[in-house]
Scaffold this motif. Structure first.
Motif, PDB file in Angstrom:
ATOM      1  N   GLU A  52      39.218  32.174  24.967  1.00 51.31           N
ATOM      2  CA  GLU A  52      38.696  30.960  24.344  1.00 51.31           C
ATOM      3  C   GLU A  52      39.250  29.724  25.045  1.00 51.31           C
ATOM      4  N   GLU A  53      38.651  28.611  24.760  1.00 52.66           N
ATOM      5  CA  GLU A  53      39.097  27.302  25.246  1.00 52.66           C
ATOM      6  C   GLU A  53      38.974  27.129  26.759  1.00 52.66           C
ATOM      7  N   SER A  54      38.197  27.984  27.448  1.00 54.20           N
ATOM      8  CA  SER A  54      38.143  27.903  28.914  1.00 54.20           C
ATOM      9  C   SER A  54      37.586  26.569  29.403  1.00 54.20           C
ATOM     10  N   ASN A  55      36.526  26.084  28.776  1.00 54.37           N
ATOM     11  CA  ASN A  55      35.909  24.834  29.242  1.00 54.37           C
ATOM     12  C   ASN A  55      36.843  23.645  29.084  1.00 54.37           C
ATOM     13  N   GLU A  60      40.950  19.843  31.299  1.00 55.38           N
ATOM     14  CA  GLU A  60      42.337  19.381  31.349  1.00 55.38           C
ATOM     15  C   GLU A  60      42.928  19.554  32.751  1.00 55.38           C
ATOM     16  N   LEU A  61      42.578  20.660  33.411  1.00 58.40           N
ATOM     17  CA  LEU A  61      43.052  20.901  34.784  1.00 58.40           C
ATOM     18  C   LEU A  61      42.614  19.762  35.697  1.00 58.40           C
ATOM     19  N   GLY A  62      41.372  19.326  35.531  1.00 57.14           N
ATOM     20  CA  GLY A  62      40.879  18.204  36.336  1.00 57.14           C
ATOM     21  C   GLY A  62      41.717  16.954  36.126  1.00 57.14           C
ATOM     22  N   GLU A  63      42.065  16.698  34.880  1.00 54.82           N
ATOM     23  CA  GLU A  63      42.897  15.525  34.569  1.00 54.82           C
ATOM     24  C   GLU A  63      44.288  15.668  35.176  1.00 54.82           C
ATOM     25  N   MET A  64      44.834  16.901  35.148  1.00 51.39           N
ATOM     26  CA  MET A  64      46.162  17.150  35.740  1.00 51.39           C
ATOM     27  C   MET A  64      46.134  16.911  37.252  1.00 51.39           C
ATOM     28  N   ILE A  65      45.084  17.390  37.900  1.00 53.33           N
ATOM     29  CA  ILE A  65      44.964  17.203  39.354  1.00 53.33           C
ATOM     30  C   ILE A  65      44.837  15.711  39.679  1.00 53.33           C
ATOM     31  N   ASP A  66      44.022  14.995  38.902  1.00 54.44           N
ATOM     32  CA  ASP A  66      43.836  13.564  39.145  1.00 54.44           C
ATOM     33  C   ASP A  66      45.128  12.784  38.958  1.00 54.44           C
ATOM     34  N   SER A  67      45.925  13.180  37.957  1.00 52.87           N
ATOM     35  CA  SER A  67      47.140  12.405  37.650  1.00 52.87           C
ATOM     36  C   SER A  67      48.327  12.780  38.528  1.00 52.87           C
ATOM     37  N   SER A  77      50.362  33.295  36.995  1.00 57.89           N
ATOM     38  CA  SER A  77      50.083  33.436  35.573  1.00 57.89           C
ATOM     39  C   SER A  77      50.932  34.470  34.856  1.00 57.89           C
ATOM     40  N   LYS A  78      50.765  34.524  33.541  1.00 61.41           N
ATOM     41  CA  LYS A  78      51.449  35.510  32.700  1.00 61.41           C
ATOM     42  C   LYS A  78      50.747  36.852  32.853  1.00 61.41           C
ATOM     43  N   GLY A  79      51.033  37.538  33.960  1.00 53.74           N
ATOM     44  CA  GLY A  79      50.367  38.803  34.244  1.00 53.74           C
ATOM     45  C   GLY A  79      49.484  38.673  35.468  1.00 53.74           C
ATOM     46  N   GLU A  80      48.334  39.326  35.453  1.00 50.87           N
ATOM     47  CA  GLU A  80      47.409  39.338  36.590  1.00 50.87           C
ATOM     48  C   GLU A  80      46.310  38.297  36.362  1.00 50.87           C
ATOM     49  N   ALA A  81      46.423  37.166  37.081  1.00 45.14           N
ATOM     50  CA  ALA A  81      45.489  36.042  36.891  1.00 45.14           C
ATOM     51  C   ALA A  81      44.031  36.446  37.103  1.00 45.14           C
ATOM     52  N   LEU A  82      43.805  37.427  37.958  1.00 44.08           N
ATOM     53  CA  LEU A  82      42.435  37.811  38.289  1.00 44.08           C
ATOM     54  C   LEU A  82      41.649  38.348  37.101  1.00 44.08           C
ATOM     55  N   VAL A  83      42.327  38.776  36.040  1.00 44.62           N
ATOM     56  CA  VAL A  83      41.575  39.320  34.903  1.00 44.62           C
ATOM     57  C   VAL A  83      40.937  38.227  34.044  1.00 44.62           C
ATOM     58  N   ASN A  84      41.298  36.963  34.254  1.00 46.60           N
ATOM     59  CA  ASN A  84      40.608  35.882  33.559  1.00 46.60           C
ATOM     60  C   ASN A  84      39.188  35.797  34.125  1.00 46.60           C
ATOM     61  N   ASP A  85      38.179  36.010  33.275  1.00 42.77           N
ATOM     62  CA  ASP A  85      36.805  36.075  33.785  1.00 42.77           C
ATOM     63  C   ASP A  85      36.284  34.735  34.299  1.00 42.77           C
ATOM     64  N   LYS A  86      37.080  33.658  34.110  1.00 42.23           N
ATOM     65  CA  LYS A  86      36.691  32.345  34.653  1.00 42.23           C
ATOM     66  C   LYS A  86      37.478  32.007  35.930  1.00 42.23           C
ATOM     67  N   VAL A  87      38.223  32.968  36.482  1.00 47.71           N
ATOM     68  CA  VAL A  87      39.078  32.657  37.648  1.00 47.71           C
ATOM     69  C   VAL A  87      38.245  32.158  38.828  1.00 47.71           C
ATOM     70  N   ASP A  88      37.044  32.719  39.001  1.00 49.21           N
ATOM     71  CA  ASP A  88      36.144  32.284  40.073  1.00 49.21           C
ATOM     72  C   ASP A  88      35.791  30.804  39.897  1.00 49.21           C
ATOM     73  N   GLU A  89      35.414  30.452  38.677  1.00 50.66           N
ATOM     74  CA  GLU A  89      35.048  29.068  38.350  1.00 50.66           C
ATOM     75  C   GLU A  89      36.251  28.130  38.514  1.00 50.66           C
ATOM     76  N   ILE A  90      37.434  28.611  38.117  1.00 50.39           N
ATOM     77  CA  ILE A  90      38.654  27.798  38.221  1.00 50.39           C
ATOM     78  C   ILE A  90      38.972  27.493  39.681  1.00 50.39           C
ATOM     79  N   ILE A  91      38.888  28.515  40.533  1.00 54.95           N
ATOM     80  CA  ILE A  91      39.160  28.320  41.970  1.00 54.95           C
ATOM     81  C   ILE A  91      38.144  27.350  42.570  1.00 54.95           C
ATOM     82  N   ASP A  92      36.864  27.558  42.260  1.00 56.67           N
ATOM     83  CA  ASP A  92      35.813  26.655  42.772  1.00 56.67           C
ATOM     84  C   ASP A  92      36.065  25.220  42.336  1.00 56.67           C
TER      85      ASP A  92
END
Length: 229
Positions: A52-55, A60-67, A77-92
């Motif tokens: 949940e809360e991915s969007n 928030e990540l965008g705001e962190m990068i800007d600031s 990450s806490k474990g294997e980051a690749l299992v987050n199904d939004k990891v592709d979108e996050i990297i892009d």
């Protein structure tokens, strides 16, 4: 705005500003290592998992990068980051901001088709190894049923052969598990096979594990000298 991501303060590494991010709300991993500083894996997975809360987290990540204006975002990450199904979108998303991406994976699933194309987008990938016998692998890394150490190593070998970015291989030296001469020789052979762009030799530094797993300075330096050659 609720977020499932968490961050470390910006730090400087090799002259670069690094923003380190955890993209898992709690531990999700394909291993359940006894020496993991995060603790036990309630969620033992190696398939894409929805959170949940991915969007709002990406916003928030965008705001962190800007600031913070980082040169590199390190997905650690806490474990294997690749299992987050939004990891592709996050990297892009990070790349769309003109920022380089480093991803930490334990390395086991790097040869899975559903992950190769995602990981290939990263500028840097970190894989790792901690033990060098099948028995120890099962006993202390407690992987998903059916995993083998041989496949683990082979997955990193095959991934790095096709990867164009910087592959960083982290070897953790652990007393009683891989600090003897025979084990160090095996590690050297594994490093040769994986052929990383950068090698990092580290120790277990979790306070609770130091008594039983810490390798003393003299031996640690000896091992580093052998493996860095």
């Amino acid at each position: 705005m609720k977020s499932s991501f968490s961050y470390k303060d910006i730090y400087i590494e090799d002259g670069q500003r690094v923003l380190e991010i955890n993209i898992l709300p709690e531990k999700h991993c394909n291993f359940d290592c006894v020496f993991c500083p995060i603790g036990r894996s309630k969620n033992k997975v190696d398939m894409p998992t929805s959170f949940e809360e991915s969007n709002s987290s990406i916003e928030e990540l965008g705001e962190m990068i800007d600031s913070t204006q980082p040169d590199l975002v390190f997905i650690n990450s806490k474990g294997e980051a690749l299992v987050n199904d939004k990891v592709d979108e996050i990297i892009d998303f990070i790349k769309s901001k003109g920022v380089r991406v480093r991803l930490l994976s334990n390395g086991y699933i790097l040869s899975k088709d559903e992950y190769i194309n995602i990981v290939n987008k990263c500028d840097e990938v970190v894989g790792e190894i901690k033990v060098i016998t099948e028995e120890d692998f099962k006993k202390v890394q407690r992987p998903i049923e059916g995993y083998t150490l041989a496949t683990y190593i082979e997955n990193m070998v095959s991934f790095n052969k096709q990867y164009d970015g910087k592959f960083i291989f982290e070897v953790t030296i652990i007393k009683k598990y891989n600090a003897d001469d025979e084990s160090v020789e095996k590690l050297k052979n594994i490093i040769t096979r994986i052929n990383p762009d950068k090698l990092e030799i580290v120790r277990i530094d979790d306070e609770k594990m130091r008594k039983t797993m810490w390798v003393d300075d003299e031996r640690f330096e000896e091992i580093k000298n052998i493996l860095y050659k």
